[in-house]
Design an enzyme around this catalytic site. Structure first.
Site, PDB file in Angstrom:
ATOM      1  N   THR A 139       0.865  -1.174   0.000  1.00  0.00           N
ATOM      2  CA  THR A 139       0.000   0.000   0.000  1.00  0.00           C
ATOM      3  C   THR A 139       0.907   1.231   0.000  1.00  0.00           C
ATOM      4  O   THR A 139       1.473   1.592   1.023  1.00  0.00           O
ATOM      5  CB  THR A 139      -0.903   0.021   1.247  1.00  0.00           C
ATOM      6  OG1 THR A 139      -1.633  -1.193   1.307  1.00  0.00           O
ATOM      7  CG2 THR A 139      -1.882   1.185   1.180  1.00  0.00           C
TER       8      THR A 139
ATOM      9  N   LYS B 224      -7.510   0.577  -2.350  1.00  0.00           N
ATOM     10  CA  LYS B 224      -7.071   0.033  -1.055  1.00  0.00           C
ATOM     11  C   LYS B 224      -7.138   1.112   0.031  1.00  0.00           C
ATOM     12  O   LYS B 224      -7.637   0.875   1.132  1.00  0.00           O
ATOM     13  CB  LYS B 224      -5.641  -0.492  -1.181  1.00  0.00           C
ATOM     14  CG  LYS B 224      -4.956  -0.874   0.134  1.00  0.00           C
ATOM     15  CD  LYS B 224      -5.502  -2.166   0.711  1.00  0.00           C
ATOM     16  CE  LYS B 224      -4.805  -2.513   2.032  1.00  0.00           C
ATOM     17  NZ  LYS B 224      -3.501  -3.149   1.865  1.00  0.00           N
TER      18      LYS B 224
ATOM     19  N   LYS C 275      -0.318   5.660   8.684  1.00  0.00           N
ATOM     20  CA  LYS C 275       0.300   5.829   7.367  1.00  0.00           C
ATOM     21  C   LYS C 275      -0.789   5.771   6.278  1.00  0.00           C
ATOM     22  O   LYS C 275      -0.848   6.605   5.368  1.00  0.00           O
ATOM     23  CB  LYS C 275       1.337   4.728   7.128  1.00  0.00           C
ATOM     24  CG  LYS C 275       2.097   4.853   5.839  1.00  0.00           C
ATOM     25  CD  LYS C 275       2.734   3.519   5.433  1.00  0.00           C
ATOM     26  CE  LYS C 275       1.670   2.478   5.093  1.00  0.00           C
ATOM     27  NZ  LYS C 275       2.020   1.506   4.045  1.00  0.00           N
TER      28      LYS C 275
END
Lengths: 297, 297, 297, 297
Positions: free
Chosen positions: A96, A171, A239
């Site tokens: 990701t 995602k 994050k």
């Protein structure tokens, strides 16, 4: 069966390699710390000395690493994957990372005659082991069709969602709900608990209700007891939230629940529990309500 | 088979009565507007002229009405349920009302020698029809055991969660997640859409992911097309959010995602779509991001 | 000089009475606990046995009490102010209460031939002592003109803002900024402090900046040391925030900063510092960032 | 009088140069687009062909540019300020840029034997013209004392707040309150307006209240009419909010009001009014409440 390469053998990456080996593929692997490869090498994987060597030996090279910086580290430089790619090869990033970086990387891959896909997964190690992982794929459709049979060995639900970068965007769009759902769930559990209902009972009833997403089902019980090791800790979750918030500003989409939840992840870090699974949002909220938990005693 | 009474024949209440009739029970009904009873009367239900008469004729009388005020309206006064209760009878309120009012009402029911349970449901008409509804019950355990077989005819998952008021508290604790999950889902869909992924594709992928709670699975497609009739409109959703926020202040539990989401429900009302299903939060957020939708064109 | 009455002798009410006495008015007073009147009686005020008696003896009767319930308590019943009002008299409520209740009360006052004004103040005891208080007035303009000279003895800035209820609405609309400004100020001080700037220095610089409202100037130093006694504690502040949020829902105005700040006030209550001045929001936020303060050690 | 240099002649930078000229200093200037210098050159300023040349000719060189990237652009490379600095010279950056970048730049300045200060201002063009600007300074105290007399010609309130980077941190810590105070003010104005009070009256009363910071006093009237040209537009405001949010994550300080307000700035961008003064937050909130304004009709 294909000649595959895999860079990044964390809990998730290692699990994926195991499924690929089980499906009969040949897999050449590399990881920053070699010990993580030991069990896989015993199970039949082959070791390469550099990410470049992985790419040289494989038709399809996968990466699954921590963040954008780590993707850059394993793809660039004389020992990087890009140096080992060439015409006919495919590079699939399952990390990701920032969609902008993904698109840029796809151009560099194309420049050496190879093809790139971004293919992050939705789900956890448990989902993977149950064979229920879903994989989103961004990139050229023909390349997607070529790689699809291999991906199906990892998880049964494989979606082509758009061009390069589309899958990591997807995602990120999904992952913001992980933290928000967890915090909303925690608000509910705490309301129940402070009104006199046992925490165990509250969790049981909520897990039988319409809000019980697979994420809530897996992670809800963590408010009773944190797992020994974090599945996905607050810093990793933050994050992803930051990637969402950056994207929101760029695309001009307000993200009210994401923004608020992210500040509670900051509180988790401030309170010294940033390395716990992000279900610790419950404990942070409990602390704010004057209730001590085992984690924040 | 028991002599049952049912007051409040909205979409959900009507559906419950039908299941009770199907299970072979005798059901006497009353509703503020009689037309809503027509189909049920054809199916075998019996009409009573007042809520009091319902209670007089039944061993167990159920109510499922809109809010705390409506509960007060059907239980109080010379024609109210309280006036028809007596020793050995049970009154079961399936509405989502204020826990404080529930506890107070339970005392008044006890004063006339009867017993009360609060028994709100988690789920929608669809969940009911699929026989997958879960029912939370608050009140004395012995009374719960007595009513349990009847409740199981409505939905298979029946939980005793605590004393009077505990079940509506639990319901409120769950329902706040409905709106929050919907808004977080909308944030994700909009990120995907504004980055170039088709809305249909984004919804499809998200519904296959770990964030897909039953609520998200049912309601997610509403961002593609609002249902003809709202399942649960913004004003009703806001009523539940307000109950949660009041409870949060009383119990001193901060509810950050609930509070933020509630303001977006207010925006839905301000924008004139308060009577739409609360999935319209997607359209409100889209409007804030400069994207017009069919609903807010 | 006028015959005045004053009900409610808290810190603020007492200070107002003192100014009225200083201006040469006759003031008859009543308070739930008589001791609070002692110093004023020495200074020339007269005691009445009931709120009703205050109204009977006065041309203009003022109230300044804690909340809507307290306003109801001193105005209703055989000993209440309403029972002592009559043609030609004016009742002025300086409390911050629900606008709906104010409008209803104004009708009851009109029914006995008297007139009502709502006249809440903006400012603190300090502002009052400095003679810089501003007073907002709702109600009939002619009645306003009649009472204005008396109000000017309290504070120099007297505004007629609209019909009955308009002034309390205005007060609520202002007060939400108190808490929000305080929390935003705290966010800034904490950023500075955790980056290595001394808290004292940060406060000094911020108080010299464009964000330094009179509220920030008075209350900012409280993040260095809480006052012995709260000027306005978290629970009173939250009462006003709740009035704002209720009004927001009724008028369909989303209040994002109000809603979020209110949850931090809830956290203050949960952490056991709800009786501190609401500047304690700083300490709550500090706690969330892992920084202990004297207040929340 | 000193030989000064100034790079960056926007509305604010130009105003500062004018004050320096008025104080009798010699000022050499450079700007990316030369036309902005015309009026200043007529008033006595001297033109240099590059930022480097400005630094070569000056004892003290100032910059005031848009963001971190612009600071890098005018300081680096063969034509940049760093190339023109040397022992005994001072470089003062008045921009609001990332504190991390400021600290890094200070090291590079030290490496060529010169000294650096960060010296952002709090206030607007109006504050500057009124001679009421305050200036925060980060860096070595001796260097600060040397430059102080020059800074006092710009604004009378000059604060040494700490080492390099401390002043921009302080600026960011202050600026987050600008947007939050504006949004909270807008919430209040809208509550008043939708309850029937005229917007003009609401603004007047609020500007006489304890929440009236200098920022609210200057910018509050913009909710009645946006200025012809933005003083500080939404995109610039969001840049500062992002700096605050980044700092908050780094220092582990939750910033709930900043985070929520920033999402409304995103909405402003999404609605196409990102180039308006950030007082347009009022119009964005009005739109969410179903109220059209001139700006968002």
């Amino acid at each position: 069966m294909a000649e595959l390469g895999y860079v990044g053998l964390g809990v998730m990456g290692g699990g994926v390699v195991r499924r690929l080996l089980d499906a009969g593929h040949t897999v050449t692997v590399w990881n920053r710390t070699r010990e993580k490869a030991d069990a896989l090498l015993e199970a039949g994987a082959r070791w390469a000395e550099t990410p470049r060597e992985v790419a040289e030996r494989s038709e399809i090279t996968f990466t699954m690493v921590t963040n954008t910086a780590a993707v850059k580290a394993v793809t660039s430089g004389p020992d990087g994957i890009l140096a080992g790619l060439g015409p006919g090869k495919v590079y699939v990033d399952m990390s990701t990372a920032s969609p902008a970086n993904t698109r840029e990387l796809a151009e560099r891959v194309a420049a050496v005659g190879a093809d790139m896909l971004d293919a992050p997964v939705s789900g956890s190690v448990i989902t993977l082991e149950q064979g229920k992982l879903s994989i989103m794929v961004g990139g050229d459709r023909a390349v997607f069709e070529r790689v699809k049979p291999v991906l199906e060995a990892i998880g049964p639900r494989v979606f082509h969602v758009g061009p390069n970068g589309a899958a990591v965007t997807m995602k990120i769009a999904i992952n913001l709900s992980l933290a928000v759902q967890m915090l909303a769930f925690s608000e509910g559990v705490l309301l129940a608990e402070k009104s006199g209902i046992e925490r165990e009972k509250a969790v049981e009833v909520m897990l039988a209700s319409v809000i019980a997403s697979p994420m809530v089902v897996y992670r809800g019980p963590f408010v009773l007891e944190q797992p020994e090791e974090a599945w996905f800790d607050c810093r990793m979750m933050q994050k992803d939230m930051n990637l969402a918030l950056e994207l929101g500003r760029e695309l001009e989409v307000p993200l009210p629940t994401t923004a608020v939840t992210n500040e509670l992840l900051t509180a988790a870090n401030g309170l010294g529990v940033g390395d716990k699974d992000f279900a610790v949002l419950f404990d942070v909220l409990a602390a704010m309500s004057g209730l001590k938990t085992e984690v924040l005693a």
